[in-house]
Design a protein around this motif. Structure first.
Motif, short mmCIF file in Angstrom:
data_model
loop_
_atom_site.label_atom_id
_atom_site.label_comp_id
_atom_site.label_asym_id
_atom_site.label_seq_id
_atom_site.Cartn_x
_atom_site.Cartn_y
_atom_site.Cartn_z
N ASP A 67 0.86 -1.18 0.00
CA ASP A 67 0.00 0.00 0.00
C ASP A 67 0.90 1.23 0.00
N VAL A 68 0.29 2.39 -0.22
CA VAL A 68 1.08 3.61 -0.39
C VAL A 68 1.78 4.03 0.91
N GLY A 69 1.32 3.52 2.03
CA GLY A 69 1.93 3.89 3.30
C GLY A 69 3.08 2.99 3.73
N THR A 70 3.38 1.95 2.96
CA THR A 70 4.43 1.00 3.34
C THR A 70 5.61 1.06 2.38
N VAL A 71 6.79 1.37 2.93
CA VAL A 71 8.01 1.36 2.11
C VAL A 71 8.47 -0.07 1.95
N TYR A 72 8.62 -0.50 0.71
CA TYR A 72 9.00 -1.89 0.41
C TYR A 72 10.48 -2.09 0.71
N GLY A 73 10.78 -3.09 1.52
CA GLY A 73 12.15 -3.31 1.98
C GLY A 73 13.10 -3.92 0.97
N PHE A 74 12.55 -4.44 -0.14
CA PHE A 74 13.41 -5.09 -1.13
C PHE A 74 13.60 -4.23 -2.39
N ALA A 75 13.51 -2.93 -2.18
CA ALA A 75 13.77 -1.98 -3.27
C ALA A 75 14.65 -0.86 -2.72
N THR A 76 15.65 -0.46 -3.49
CA THR A 76 16.55 0.62 -3.08
C THR A 76 16.69 1.63 -4.21
N TRP A 77 17.19 2.82 -3.84
CA TRP A 77 17.40 3.89 -4.83
C TRP A 77 18.81 4.42 -4.70
N SER A 78 19.42 4.74 -5.83
CA SER A 78 20.77 5.29 -5.84
C SER A 78 20.84 6.51 -6.77
N PRO A 79 20.92 7.73 -6.17
CA PRO A 79 20.87 8.01 -4.75
C PRO A 79 19.42 8.07 -4.26
N PRO A 80 19.18 7.89 -2.97
CA PRO A 80 17.81 7.96 -2.46
C PRO A 80 17.26 9.39 -2.43
N THR A 81 18.15 10.37 -2.27
CA THR A 81 17.76 11.78 -2.28
C THR A 81 18.55 12.48 -3.38
N PHE A 82 17.88 13.35 -4.13
CA PHE A 82 18.53 13.99 -5.27
C PHE A 82 17.95 15.38 -5.49
N THR A 83 18.68 16.20 -6.23
CA THR A 83 18.22 17.51 -6.65
C THR A 83 18.00 17.48 -8.15
N VAL A 84 16.82 17.90 -8.59
CA VAL A 84 16.48 17.84 -10.00
C VAL A 84 17.35 18.81 -10.81
N GLY A 85 17.98 18.26 -11.84
CA GLY A 85 18.83 19.07 -12.72
C GLY A 85 19.02 18.34 -14.03
N ALA A 86 20.19 18.48 -14.63
CA ALA A 86 20.47 17.82 -15.90
C ALA A 86 20.77 16.34 -15.69
N GLY A 87 20.32 15.49 -16.63
CA GLY A 87 20.65 14.08 -16.59
C GLY A 87 19.77 13.24 -15.68
N ILE A 88 20.18 11.99 -15.49
CA ILE A 88 19.44 11.04 -14.66
C ILE A 88 19.56 11.44 -13.19
N GLU A 89 18.41 11.49 -12.49
CA GLU A 89 18.43 11.87 -11.08
C GLU A 89 18.71 10.68 -10.16
#
Length: 221
Positions: A67-89
């Motif tokens: 559900d939208v309130g549950t962060v799935y533990g088997f998915a990660t992001w690189s980087p998890p926090t980013f600033t929108v700019g040129a290229g892949i975030e």
């Protein structure tokens, strides 16, 4: 800051002294000068307006399931926090089998799927997909629409929701392949917010124009 205040300062300084000199040459000359100054300052004020978009905003990516309130533990992001700019975030990694290559522009979002699976289908649930959350401030989004470049069957406008602080993409129950893309266009509130410095200069200039025009007015009997 979109407006070069140093440049406007110099221009204002020059125009102010030009007006002072021209007051002795008659109302017509002054009025022409006043019109030029007014137009220049209005243009500078408009140029200094800040319009809402994704550019420069800091966001956090998470994957939510079941559900939208549950962060799935088997998915990660690189980087998890980013600033929108040129290229892949950022790039999401779901269960080490599917990557979500994520690219924001000023008013759009593109996600490209890379997977080692053959025609997989996302599990059906209350929510299954990424959420992009603003770390501070508000997004100012008015609407979102799925572009024709989207190649995931069944992913339509109803799959995209947003609040003042986040964007949610729900692809539960949908299938994809390696190379699938999702493209979304956003519109933002159209309110232009003039830079404070531009407003101050504009107010100062208007005062100077009023004083100069009074000095140039012909004497009445």
């Amino acid at each position: 800051m979109l407006l070069n205040l140093a440049f406007v300062d110099d221009a204002l300084h020059f125009r102010y002294h030009s007006i002072t000199t021209l007051t002795s040459r008659g109302p017509a000359t002054v009025n022409r000068s006043l019109s030029m100054v007014g137009a220049a300052l209005i243009a500078a004020s408009v140029a200094g307006a800040a319009h809402a978009s994704f550019l420069g905003k800091e966001m956090e990516a998470t994957y939510r399931f079941p559900d939208v309130g549950t962060v799935y533990g088997f998915a990660t992001w690189s980087p998890p926090t980013f600033t929108v700019g040129a290229g892949i975030e950022t790039t999401g990694n779901v269960e080490n089998v599917t990557s979500l290559v994520t690219d924001f522009s000023d008013t759009s979002l593109l996600i490209s799927f890379e997977t080692v699976l053959t025609n997989p289908t996302w599990n059906g649930s209350a929510f299954n997909g990424p959420v992009f959350s603003l770390t501070s401030g508000t997004l100012g989004i008015v609407s979102a629409s799925v572009d024709g470049a989207t190649t995931m069957p069944g992913f339509d406008d109803g799959r995209v929701t947003f609040t003042d602080t986040d964007i949610r993409l729900d692809w539960n129950g949908l299938s994809y392949v390696d190379g699938t893309t999702i493209a979304i266009s956003f519109t933002f509130n159209g309110t232009a917010v003039p830079e404070p410095g531009a407003l101050a200069l504009l107010a100062f200039a208007i005062g100077g124009l009023i004083v100069a025009s009074r000095r140039a007015a012909p004497a009445r009997a």
